[in-house]
Design an enzyme around this catalytic site. Structure first.
Site, mmCIF file in Angstrom:
data_model
loop_
_atom_site.group_PDB
_atom_site.id
_atom_site.type_symbol
_atom_site.label_atom_id
_atom_site.label_comp_id
_atom_site.label_asym_id
_atom_site.label_seq_id
_atom_site.Cartn_x
_atom_site.Cartn_y
_atom_site.Cartn_z
ATOM 1 N N ASP A 13 6.394 2.818 -0.937
ATOM 2 C CA ASP A 13 5.648 1.691 -0.565
ATOM 3 C C ASP A 13 4.590 1.668 -1.838
ATOM 4 O O ASP A 13 4.514 2.386 -2.555
ATOM 5 C CB ASP A 13 4.558 1.998 0.811
ATOM 6 C CG ASP A 13 3.632 0.728 1.052
ATOM 7 O OD1 ASP A 13 4.248 -0.279 1.021
ATOM 8 O OD2 ASP A 13 2.571 1.422 1.680
ATOM 9 N N ASP A 15 0.777 -0.119 -1.897
ATOM 10 C CA ASP A 15 -0.611 -0.077 -1.440
ATOM 11 C C ASP A 15 -0.794 1.324 -0.671
ATOM 12 O O ASP A 15 0.044 1.459 0.502
ATOM 13 C CB ASP A 15 -1.091 -1.170 -0.536
ATOM 14 C CG ASP A 15 -1.277 -2.450 -1.482
ATOM 15 O OD1 ASP A 15 -1.450 -2.350 -2.671
ATOM 16 O OD2 ASP A 15 -0.953 -3.538 -0.965
ATOM 17 N N LYS A 184 8.602 -4.965 6.801
ATOM 18 C CA LYS A 184 8.449 -3.617 7.531
ATOM 19 C C LYS A 184 7.402 -3.804 8.842
ATOM 20 O O LYS A 184 6.473 -4.537 8.434
ATOM 21 C CB LYS A 184 7.546 -2.595 6.583
ATOM 22 C CG LYS A 184 8.697 -2.044 5.377
ATOM 23 C CD LYS A 184 7.626 -1.199 4.410
ATOM 24 C CE LYS A 184 6.481 -1.593 3.766
ATOM 25 N NZ LYS A 184 5.592 -1.209 2.893
ATOM 26 N N ASP A 209 2.602 5.165 3.540
ATOM 27 C CA ASP A 209 1.189 5.824 3.966
ATOM 28 C C ASP A 209 1.031 5.502 5.330
ATOM 29 O O ASP A 209 -0.247 5.824 5.921
ATOM 30 C CB ASP A 209 -0.055 5.431 3.050
ATOM 31 C CG ASP A 209 -0.053 3.853 3.100
ATOM 32 O OD1 ASP A 209 0.805 3.026 3.059
ATOM 33 O OD2 ASP A 209 -1.266 3.533 3.480
#
Length: 259
Positions: A13, A15, A184, A209
């Site tokens: 990922d 961010d 996602k 995250d």
């Protein structure tokens, strides 16, 4: 239990894993440098459909993270690929910015308000009531409803702002039609990313995250998933979920030696 196969490729990922508000997270530049130097196949994934891969590469570069444009996979690209597979050279009414409009243009889609095959909802900083009304009318008239991702809010300097999922909910409330979300946690996005780099799920690791998007998407796509604690999910929240990541680390700095 059989031993896990060696790690050959990586999905990560963006961010909360590599950068936060255009600042590099500790270890992120080194992690990407190691991936590039090792020759391992990898993709940086993001549900953000506002920007093109070229835009995102430039934004990451400002943070000191050098990611090749070809190694960035967005929900806009995954949506365009999905539509190209489903209905090649179709038409769409699009709410969104350059990320999704460019992706659809590149697969030969026509942007139109007249009897489109799809209404495609992406992320934008300037949702207009007029555009949302038009989307509702077209869906009522029979257009299929697609959304790039289900994120309900997105970050901004002033705090959370409504994102694709929130606007999709408004349209659903008005039409009674649920969208098909491509990004996602739909494992379709993971599968499309794996196919893009010709990787296999058994030898690929997903780094994210968020337990409710990155980790579950990796799990459902058959990947080993690593949760980094540098973004949304905190350590004390992990036990609330009925599934677990393969590993939990503070940041990608802890993964450099695995590459």
């Amino acid at each position: 239990m059989t031993e896990p196969k060696p790690i050959v490729s990586w999905l990560t990922d963006m961010d909360g894993v590599l950068a936060q508000e255009e600042k590099a997270i500790a270890g992120a530049p080194e992690f990407i440098e190691r991936l590039v130097a090792s020759g391992r196949r990898f993709l940086v994934l993001t549900n953000n459909s506002i920007f093109t891969p070229r835009d995102l590469r430039a934004r990451l570069a400002v943070s000191g993270i050098d990611v090749p444009e070809s190694a960035i996979w967005t929900s806009a690209l995954a949506t365009a690929q999905f539509l190209d597979d489903q209905r090649p050279e179709g038409s769409a009414y699009v709410i969104g910015e350059a990320g999704i409009t460019t992706a659809l243009h590149n697969i030969g889609y026509i942007m139109t308000q007249r009897d489109p095959d799809y209404v495609v909802l992406g992320e934008t900083r300037t949702y207009s009531f007029e555009a949302i009304t038009k989307a509702i009318q077209l869906i009522e008239a029979g257009a299929r409803f697609i959304a790039t991702n289900p994120d309900s809010t997105g970050p901004s300097p002033a705090g959370p702002m409504p994102a694709t999922g929130s606007v999709a909910a408004l349209i659903t409330k008005a039409t009674g039609v649920d969208p098909y979300f491509v990004g996602k946690p739909n494992p379709l996005m993971m599968r499309s990313a794996l196919n893009r780099i010709e990787a296999h799920s058994e030898t690929t690791v997903m780094v994210g995250d968020r337990m409710d998007t990155d980790i579950i998407a990796g799990l459902e796509a058959g990947l080993r998933s690593v949760l980094v604690l540098s973004g949304s999910t905190r350590r004390e929240q992990i036990e609330r979920f009925p599934y677990r990541p393969w590993r939990v680390v503070d940041s990608v700095a802890d993964l450099v030696e695995l590459v």
